[in-house]
Design an enzyme around this catalytic site. Structure first.
Site, PDB file in Angstrom:
ATOM      1  N   LYS A 157       0.833  -1.189   0.000  1.00  6.77           N
ATOM      2  CA  LYS A 157       0.000   0.000   0.000  1.00  6.77           C
ATOM      3  C   LYS A 157       0.876   1.250   0.000  1.00  6.77           C
ATOM      4  O   LYS A 157       2.046   1.124   0.360  1.00  6.77           O
ATOM      5  CB  LYS A 157      -0.950  -0.022   1.188  1.00  6.77           C
ATOM      6  CG  LYS A 157      -0.266   0.229   2.546  1.00  6.77           C
ATOM      7  CD  LYS A 157      -1.276   0.264   3.633  1.00  6.77           C
ATOM      8  CE  LYS A 157      -1.439   1.619   4.218  1.00  6.77           C
ATOM      9  NZ  LYS A 157      -0.384   2.060   5.125  1.00  6.77           N
ATOM     10  N   HIS A 187      -1.209  -5.558   5.440  1.00  2.00           N
ATOM     11  CA  HIS A 187      -0.510  -6.480   6.349  1.00  2.00           C
ATOM     12  C   HIS A 187      -1.363  -6.879   7.558  1.00  2.00           C
ATOM     13  O   HIS A 187      -1.123  -7.897   8.182  1.00  2.00           O
ATOM     14  CB  HIS A 187       0.857  -5.931   6.772  1.00  2.00           C
ATOM     15  CG  HIS A 187       0.817  -4.896   7.855  1.00  2.00           C
ATOM     16  ND1 HIS A 187       0.549  -3.587   7.617  1.00  2.00           N
ATOM     17  CD2 HIS A 187       0.999  -4.989   9.193  1.00  2.00           C
ATOM     18  CE1 HIS A 187       0.582  -2.913   8.751  1.00  2.00           C
ATOM     19  NE2 HIS A 187       0.846  -3.738   9.730  1.00  2.00           N
ATOM     20  N   LYS A 191      -2.142 -10.829  10.059  1.00  2.00           N
ATOM     21  CA  LYS A 191      -2.002 -11.019  11.514  1.00  2.00           C
ATOM     22  C   LYS A 191      -2.875 -12.189  11.964  1.00  2.00           C
ATOM     23  O   LYS A 191      -4.036 -12.279  11.571  1.00  2.00           O
ATOM     24  CB  LYS A 191      -2.410  -9.738  12.257  1.00  2.00           C
ATOM     25  CG  LYS A 191      -1.448  -8.572  12.036  1.00  2.00           C
ATOM     26  CD  LYS A 191      -1.857  -7.375  12.887  1.00  2.00           C
ATOM     27  CE  LYS A 191      -1.105  -6.116  12.487  1.00  2.00           C
ATOM     28  NZ  LYS A 191       0.159  -5.927  13.172  1.00  2.00           N
ATOM     29  N   GLU A 225      -1.777   4.006  18.172  1.00  2.00           N
ATOM     30  CA  GLU A 225      -0.316   3.853  18.167  1.00  2.00           C
ATOM     31  C   GLU A 225       0.301   4.875  19.103  1.00  2.00           C
ATOM     32  O   GLU A 225      -0.183   6.007  19.193  1.00  2.00           O
ATOM     33  CB  GLU A 225       0.227   4.100  16.757  1.00  2.00           C
ATOM     34  CG  GLU A 225      -0.239   3.099  15.735  1.00  2.00           C
ATOM     35  CD  GLU A 225       0.448   3.354  14.409  1.00  2.00           C
ATOM     36  OE1 GLU A 225       1.478   2.727  14.157  1.00  2.00           O
ATOM     37  OE2 GLU A 225      -0.043   4.207  13.642  1.00  2.00           O
ATOM     38  N   ASP A 244      -4.052   6.381   5.446  1.00  2.00           N
ATOM     39  CA  ASP A 244      -2.982   5.470   5.866  1.00  2.00           C
ATOM     40  C   ASP A 244      -3.530   4.273   6.653  1.00  2.00           C
ATOM     41  O   ASP A 244      -2.971   3.182   6.594  1.00  2.00           O
ATOM     42  CB  ASP A 244      -1.988   6.272   6.727  1.00  2.00           C
ATOM     43  CG  ASP A 244      -0.773   5.461   7.139  1.00  2.00           C
ATOM     44  OD1 ASP A 244      -0.140   4.857   6.252  1.00  2.00           O
ATOM     45  OD2 ASP A 244      -0.452   5.417   8.345  1.00  2.00           O
ATOM     46  N   HIS A 249      -6.622  -0.866   6.902  1.00  2.00           N
ATOM     47  CA  HIS A 249      -6.633  -1.756   8.053  1.00  2.00           C
ATOM     48  C   HIS A 249      -7.981  -1.759   8.810  1.00  2.00           C
ATOM     49  O   HIS A 249      -8.533  -2.813   9.116  1.00  2.00           O
ATOM     50  CB  HIS A 249      -5.523  -1.386   9.036  1.00  2.00           C
ATOM     51  CG  HIS A 249      -4.171  -1.272   8.400  1.00  2.00           C
ATOM     52  ND1 HIS A 249      -3.764  -2.077   7.359  1.00  2.00           N
ATOM     53  CD2 HIS A 249      -3.116  -0.452   8.653  1.00  2.00           C
ATOM     54  CE1 HIS A 249      -2.523  -1.742   7.002  1.00  2.00           C
ATOM     55  NE2 HIS A 249      -2.113  -0.759   7.776  1.00  2.00           N
ATOM     56  N   LYS A 349      -1.970   8.466  15.892  1.00  3.19           N
ATOM     57  CA  LYS A 349      -0.581   8.326  16.341  1.00  3.19           C
ATOM     58  C   LYS A 349      -0.406   9.172  17.591  1.00  3.19           C
ATOM     59  O   LYS A 349      -1.142  10.106  17.839  1.00  3.19           O
ATOM     60  CB  LYS A 349       0.371   8.793  15.242  1.00  3.19           C
ATOM     61  CG  LYS A 349       0.287   7.896  13.998  1.00  3.19           C
ATOM     62  CD  LYS A 349       1.528   7.991  13.155  1.00  3.19           C
ATOM     63  CE  LYS A 349       1.399   7.200  11.864  1.00  3.19           C
ATOM     64  NZ  LYS A 349       1.568   5.755  12.028  1.00  3.19           N
ATOM     65  N   LYS A 354      -0.287   1.521  22.622  1.00 10.44           N
ATOM     66  CA  LYS A 354      -0.379   0.833  21.333  1.00 10.44           C
ATOM     67  C   LYS A 354      -1.392  -0.274  21.509  1.00 10.44           C
ATOM     68  O   LYS A 354      -1.200  -1.186  22.339  1.00 10.44           O
ATOM     69  CB  LYS A 354       0.968   0.239  20.931  1.00 10.44           C
ATOM     70  CG  LYS A 354       0.878  -0.589  19.638  1.00 10.44           C
ATOM     71  CD  LYS A 354       2.242  -0.993  19.117  1.00 10.44           C
ATOM     72  CE  LYS A 354       2.156  -1.942  17.937  1.00 10.44           C
ATOM     73  NZ  LYS A 354       1.749  -1.335  16.683  1.00 10.44           N
TER      74      LYS A 354
HETATM   75  C1  BG6 Z   1       1.045   0.889   8.279  1.00 13.14           C
HETATM   76  C2  BG6 Z   1       0.947   2.380   8.334  1.00 13.14           C
HETATM   77  O1  BG6 Z   1       0.249   0.379   7.255  1.00 13.14           O
HETATM   78  O2  BG6 Z   1       0.628   0.339   9.524  1.00 13.14           O
HETATM   79  C3  BG6 Z   1       1.760   2.941   9.487  1.00 13.14           C
HETATM   80  O3  BG6 Z   1       1.415   2.933   7.113  1.00 13.14           O
HETATM   81  C4  BG6 Z   1       1.383   2.271  10.777  1.00 13.14           C
HETATM   82  O4  BG6 Z   1       1.592   4.344   9.596  1.00 13.14           O
HETATM   83  C5  BG6 Z   1       1.401   0.757  10.634  1.00 13.14           C
HETATM   84  O5  BG6 Z   1       2.299   2.683  11.778  1.00 13.14           O
HETATM   85  C6  BG6 Z   1       0.828   0.086  11.871  1.00 13.14           C
HETATM   86  O6  BG6 Z   1       1.020  -1.287  11.761  1.00 13.14           O
HETATM   87  P1  BG6 Z   1       1.113  -2.212  13.054  1.00 13.14           P
HETATM   88  O7  BG6 Z   1       1.239  -3.591  12.517  1.00 13.14           O
HETATM   89  O8  BG6 Z   1       2.299  -1.732  13.832  1.00 13.14           O
HETATM   90  O9  BG6 Z   1      -0.176  -1.972  13.808  1.00 13.14           O
END
Ligand code: BG6
Length: 518
Positions: A157, A187, A191, A225, A244, A249, A349, A354
């Protein structure tokens, strides 16, 4: 169960082989697959990068990445040496020069000859998005992707910047590739805990009958995050939280929580059911946008006792930037199962914790027969699907507090991955790379999914672009986002449920009933 058949021989080509993603994620994931005996017997990894690097230096850099980022820690000398013998070479080359692709084709053909087989070929674009179309065009021109069955392309992405650009990109890619060759990565879908949403819903009969508007009051999806944008300011300042995180996600998690049961577990069926949900999302009305969407940007603050700078002071960020680092949405899904049930999504963010989770809040009991005095700590049932970092599922319910008085309190039954399976979870990239090599597209995004997801956020993107925010930065680092996000949910008489995890009993240890969600 019989062991899975070994994979066919694979040639994996990584574009951007000296870059951050290859170093941090891809090679550590491939190395772990190798240690787990999941790589094909015959595999060869080639790189291509604008930077010129000797094979020796390339290996050194990749080993450093494994040592730093692999879930197994530092690599042991012997297995690494064996793995490194499959890292054939990194070709130096400008991606816009067709000649470099002819050299690549020559190297891959030589590998085929060496093995005396036609290997499967996976091309991985670990490159900035702007160059993707050029690479694909050159792959086409050098006939590297003309075998539709044996060649695949993995895209990182962002897939487009908005609905129109995503459509144009797909249109252009389809001049060279078939849709079935395009593997778009989100991604989150790799998970374990995200995949487990399907297992939880569709391998158990218990929850599905109550998984609808009759029993569920609302759903909250949070991806919070602690980190800021770090070194990614240049990319992020043109993206923002909505593009993003929410477009991909969070909408993927939403689809898994709300989709209808698939008739079969195959790529097209599952992806079709997910698209059904995205298409049923009610268009966000822009005339009352503040009731449906909230945006924020972090200012300076404190995270776990450490001073954090504001977004506008981050490297490569415009000091007057209006890019949102926080976004919350309220969505409705117009179908029989979910009509009028609100779905609250938020991500940001520099938040205090987290955590990624989905909370299913059930309706209260229809008639409260316990006396008011019994219910000091009363909470309707809720189910907490914890994606990270504390992977598991929690079911919250009322229980009688021991003692002579009738008093109730909210308690939690908890399933924890680490306690149940006593193993570290595989990284998302391990699953996704393996699936790309196997040719299983279930966990990858099809064009119609990506476009539907852009369609969902399009009205908000347009409205936010048209009118600059007047109050940025509007939340200090280390807090749960801007006041408008609180109002967004409070106007419906609800509140964000802040994540609190149970202290889990250690194996053989005592369960501490005094710790529960407030
Ligand atoms: C990414 C974003 O796709 O996912 C990032 O571009 C973000 O900005 C990240 O920090 C978060 O992924 P994870 O797996 O750490 O939750």
């Amino acid at each position: 169960m019989p062991p899975e058949p070994r994979l066919l021989p694979v040639e994996l080509v990584i574009f951007g082989a000296v870059g951050d993603l290859t170093w941090r994620k891809l090679v550590p994931a491939l190395y772990n697959l190798f240690l787990d005996g999941l790589m094909p017997e015959k595999f060869a990894i080639f790189g291509m990068d604008a930077k010129s690097i000797s094979t020796e230096e390339w290996h050194k850099r990749l080993l450093d990445g494994v040592n730093k980022f692999s879930r197994r820690g530092r690599a042991k000398a012997e297995p690494w040496k064996e793995f490194a013998s499959h890292l054939v070479k990194c070709l130096a080359g400008d991606f816009s020069q067709p000649a470099n692709f002819y050299s690549l084709a020559k190297a891959l053909n030589a590998q085929d000859k060496d093995w005396d087989e036609h290997a499967e070929r996976v091309f991985y674009l670990a490159t900035p998005p702007g160059i993707a179309e050029t690479i694909v065009h050159n792959l086409g021109a050098s006939r590297l992707v003309s075998d539709r069955k044996r060649t695949r392309l993995v895209f990182e992405k962002p897939f487009g910047h908005d609905l129109d650009s995503a459509r144009t990109l797909t249109h252009n890619l389809l001049k060279t590739l078939e849709e079935a060759q395009i593997y778009r990565i989100d991604h989150y879908l790799g998970k374990e805990t995200v995949q487990n949403i399907l297992a939880f819903r569709f391998a158990n009969a218990l929850f599905e009958p109550i998984w609808d508007r009759r029993y569920i009051d609302h759903v909250q999806i949070t991806v919070a995050e602690q980190v800021g944008v770090g070194h990614r300011g240049g990319y992020y300042d043109h993206s923002g939280a909505l593009r993003d995180m929410i477009q991909n996600h969070l909408l993927q998690i939403l689809s898994l929580v709300t989709m209808e049961p698939p008739a079969a577990f195959n790529a097209d069926e599952i992806r079709a059911r997910k698209v059904d949900v995205l298409r049923a999302i009610r268009p966000i009305p822009t005339d009352h946008l503040h009731q449906y969407a909230s945006r924020g940007q972090y200012g300076p603050g404190w995270i776990e006792g450490e001073r954090a700078i504001g977004y506008r002071s981050e490297p490569d960020v415009d000091p007057a930037s209006n890019t949102e680092t926080y976004a919350a949405l309220k969505l409705f899904i117009d179908n029989w199962r979910w009509q009028d049930i609100p779905f609250y999504l938020r991500t940001g963010k520099r938040l205090p914790q987290k955590v990624s989770q989905a909370i299913i809040q059930f309706r209260p009991v229809p008639h409260q027969s316990f006396p008011a005095s019994a219910n000091q700590d009363w909470l309707p049932n809720l189910l907490e699907i914890d994606i990270q970092p504390d992977e598991g599922i929690g079911l919250h319910f009322q229980a009688k507090i021991p003692g002579v008085d009738l008093r109730l309190s909210s308690q939690q039954m908890r399933f924890s991955y680490s306690a149940a399976f006593n193993t570290t979870l595989t990284e998302a990239y391990e699953t996704l790379l393996l699936d790309a090599m196997r040719g299983d597209a279930t966990l990858f995004m099809r064009a119609d999914q990506v476009e539907s997801a852009w369609g969902v956020i399009a009205p908000v993107l347009d409205a936010w672009t048209a009118v600059a925010p007047s109050d940025f930065p509007n939340y200090p680092s280390g807090t749960w986002g801007p006041p408008s996000a609180e109002t967004l949910i409070a106007q419906d008489g609800r509140r964000w449920l802040q994540p609190v995890y149970l202290e889990l009993p250690k194996p053989g240890g005592e369960y501490d009933p005094s710790v529960s969600r407030p």
